[in-house]
Write a protein that holds these residues in place. Structure first.
Motif, PDB file in Angstrom:
ATOM      1  N   VAL A  52     -34.448  -6.950 -10.929  1.00 20.35           N
ATOM      2  CA  VAL A  52     -34.626  -5.504 -11.053  1.00 20.35           C
ATOM      3  C   VAL A  52     -33.328  -4.808 -10.662  1.00 20.35           C
ATOM      4  O   VAL A  52     -32.716  -5.139  -9.637  1.00 20.35           O
ATOM      5  CB  VAL A  52     -35.785  -5.017 -10.159  1.00 20.35           C
ATOM      6  N   PHE A  91     -39.279  -1.369 -10.542  1.00 21.35           N
ATOM      7  CA  PHE A  91     -40.100  -2.530 -10.202  1.00 21.35           C
ATOM      8  C   PHE A  91     -41.430  -2.505 -10.960  1.00 21.35           C
ATOM      9  O   PHE A  91     -41.902  -3.540 -11.453  1.00 21.35           O
ATOM     10  CB  PHE A  91     -40.352  -2.570  -8.687  1.00 21.35           C
ATOM     11  N   ALA A  94     -40.776  -3.479 -14.485  1.00 23.22           N
ATOM     12  CA  ALA A  94     -40.449  -4.903 -14.609  1.00 23.22           C
ATOM     13  C   ALA A  94     -41.703  -5.756 -14.527  1.00 23.22           C
ATOM     14  O   ALA A  94     -41.853  -6.745 -15.266  1.00 23.22           O
ATOM     15  CB  ALA A  94     -39.457  -5.303 -13.514  1.00 23.22           C
ATOM     16  N   ILE A 180     -40.095 -11.160  -9.140  1.00 14.50           N
ATOM     17  CA  ILE A 180     -40.035  -9.697  -9.001  1.00 14.50           C
ATOM     18  C   ILE A 180     -40.838  -9.243  -7.798  1.00 14.50           C
ATOM     19  O   ILE A 180     -40.429  -8.355  -7.039  1.00 14.50           O
ATOM     20  CB  ILE A 180     -40.546  -9.027 -10.292  1.00 14.50           C
TER      21      ILE A 180
END
Length: 597
Positions: A52, A91, A94, A180
């Motif tokens: 990210v 985030f 993602a 992530i």
């Protein structure tokens, strides 16, 4: 010399006028300054590069500590809030993008998915067994502890195997949600620590600028602001570039949504349509997140723009204050030149000898220049924080290093006093006698003439002494108001019945010849003492007698003008010779001369 004086006045005057005009032209920067107080917070840059993009937060995290005024810190805080929101949205986007491509698995990925599903069932079964044994252990007839320990160990092994299978599935399917999620967890921990830091108050822009009260501090602040302007411009450019990139992603997402909608309408009901609807829902969420991120980046760019304007305003304020400092320096230089010119005009009116006038002018100009230099240094660097200590150390060091020169400088004032010496005086310094030819600020020069028992003829040598002899030593000035000196003659008289009568006659003759000089010398000496303390002292001639093989040696001492010494001695010789060779004189007498101070 006159051209140089005019130049020393003209240059500071021109600089002063230019600075005053520039100060007037930049005075608007002070009127537009908002007098507000604010707080800012700073954090430690701990983010690492990952899947990210966290550059917006990393940029403001690096820039925020550079904010110096309350206005800058308030803008930095707004930028931190926007950057934090932007990274959170990144985030979220993602995670949703990672879930879009995980529905249709084939080959190794499909086998790993089935293995994960099987392991999840085993973990669920193991957990149920552990819970059952744990509840039974609290009953009336608890089972053995070995069964519970074995069940817990089996649960741990199945959990480890499930974690490994999830990692293998993520690699095979390209699912980055786990990584992530790890980055998100690390960021949340960092932000929690960041939010716990206390905010510190900061002065306003005018207070921040005026903390640098010296020219050196203002120049340093000017360079710091130039650096900060460049960094903020770079951060604004990055925000604008992110807006362009996110806008491109927004367009691609719209195309994907349109294509997914068309495919959903073309195909009928079934399991595939449910998956496509889920994908469209995820793409719609990504589309909304992109809208939010674009708006946030635009706001962040605007905040950087306002911050840049604030720093440029403070830059003008510092320039204004720098011009004030330069104007003060020019004003002090102009005042010094005018004071020096006025002092030289006053000194030119004094009726003193040329060399003394030159020395006095040198001392005056040097004092004015040192004072102006000290004031200019105070404007540039300010007053030292430990003035007593610094002055004490400087004084001690200068006293040790320049002890002789300091004493020579104060000795010059002693020599210039009423009881000092002047050019043309006959003096004796450190056993060297001569005529004074120069009395300088640090040194005195004599033309050596020997001592006062000699004939006063110069030896041709120029002797120079440092003036500290006037403070630590002693000197003799033989030049009084009448330049009086003791001179003497010696007469040898053969022994006989009239010897003492002859000596008395010689004494009377000398008294007669020196009567006027004797009276004047006593009056001047008493006047020089300022009171009648010399009443017991006489300047009358004296006679000393000493027996010798040839008769009696008579030494006659008397006071006379130094300039008339030889003339007076010749007159006394004539009187004594007439007395000794008169009708009643005895033969065989001899005469010799001498001089005493």
């Amino acid at each position: 010399m006159k051209e140089f004086r005019r130049l020393t006045i003209a240059v500071p005057a021109v600089v002063l006028v230019v600075c005053l005009v520039a100060i007037y032209l930049t005075q608007g920067s002070m009127a537009n300054l908002p007098f507000l107080r604010g707080t800012g917070r700073t954090g430690t840059r701990g983010s690492v590069d990952g899947l990210v993009d966290q550059r917006p937060w990393q940029t403001i995290e690096a820039l925020a500590p550079l904010a110096t005024s309350a206005e800058e810190k308030r803008l930095a805080r707004d930028a931190e809030r926007l950057a934090d929101h932007e990274v959170d949205q990144a985030f979220a986007q993602a995670l949703r993008q990672a879930s879009v491509g995980t529905h249709n698995l084939t080959g190794e990925a499909l086998a790993l998915q089935q293995k994960v599903a099987m392991l999840q069932g085993m973990v669920k079964s193991d957990q149920a067994k552990v819970d059952s044994l744990t509840a039974a252990a609290k009953g009336v007839n608890p089972p053995g502890t070995d069964d519970l320990d074995i069940a817990k160990a089996q649960l741990q092994l199945d959990n480890d195997e499930l974690a490994d299978a999830n990692e293998d599935l993520a690699r095979a399917s390209g699912d980055n949600r786990g990584q992530i999620q790890q980055e998100l967890t690390a960021r949340e921990a960092t932000m929690k620590k960041f939010d716990e830091q206390a905010d510190n108050g900061a002065p306003t822009a005018i207070q921040s600028a005026k903390r640098h009260g010296t020219l050196a501090g203002r120049v340093s602040a000017w360079f710091d602001q130039r650096t900060r302007i460049g960094l903020i411009e770079q951060a604004q450019a990055e925000a604008d570039a992110d807006v362009a990139a996110l806008t491109a992603q927004h367009g691609e997402t719209e195309k994907q949504l349109s294509a997914a909608g068309s495919a959903n309408q073309a195909q009928g009901d079934g399991q595939g349509r449910v998956a496509r609807l889920a994908q469209m829902h995820t793409l719609a969420q990504i589309h909304g997140i992109l809208d939010d991120r674009i708006a946030t980046q635009k706001q962040l760019s605007a905040v950087y723009g306002r911050w840049l304007d604030q720093v440029k305003l403070q830059h003008k304020i510092v320039v204004h204050l720098m011009l004030q400092s330069v104007a003060w320096i020019a004003f002090l230089g102009l005042c010094g030149a005018l004071v020096a010119a006025g002092a030289n005009k006053l000194l030119d009116r004094l009726t003193i000898d040329r060399r003394s006038l030159h020395t006095l002018r040198t001392v005056t100009n040097l004092g004015i220049q040192l004072l102006m230099l000290l004031l200019i240094l105070l404007v540039i660097f300010g007053a030292p924080s430990q003035i007593p200590t610094i002055l004490g150390l400087m004084t001690a060091g200068l006293t040790v290093v320049f002890q002789d020169f300091i004493l020579a400088f104060f000795g010059w004032f002693v020599l210039m006093g009423k009881n000092g010496i002047r050019v043309g005086d006959w003096v004796e310094i450190n056993g060297v006698g001569g005529e004074v030819v120069e009395v300088g600020l640090f040194r005195t020069s004599l033309l050596e003439t020997g001592n006062w028992t000699d004939k006063g003829h110069p030896t041709g040598r120029r002797v120079t002494f440092i003036n500290n002899f006037a403070v630590t030593g002693q000197y003799f000035n033989f030049t009084t108001s009448g330049q009086w000196m003791w001179d003497e003659i010696s007469v040898n008289i053969p022994s006989g019945p009239d010897t003492y009568r002859t000596i008395e006659a010689i004494h009377t003759a000398v008294e007669k010849e020196t009567a006027n000089d004797t009276k004047q010398a006593e009056e001047e000496w008493k006047k020089a003492a300022k009171q009648n303390v010399l009443s017991s002292f006489t300047a009358k001639p004296s006679v000393d007698m000493r027996p010798s093989a040839a008769g009696v040696d008579v030494l006659v001492r008397y006071v006379t003008h130094a300039s008339e010494r030889f003339e007076m001695r010749n007159r006394i010789y004539q009187s004594v010779i007439n007395l000794l060779h008169g009708p009643e004189a005895e033969g065989g007498a001899t005469v010799s001369d001498g001089v005493k101070s």
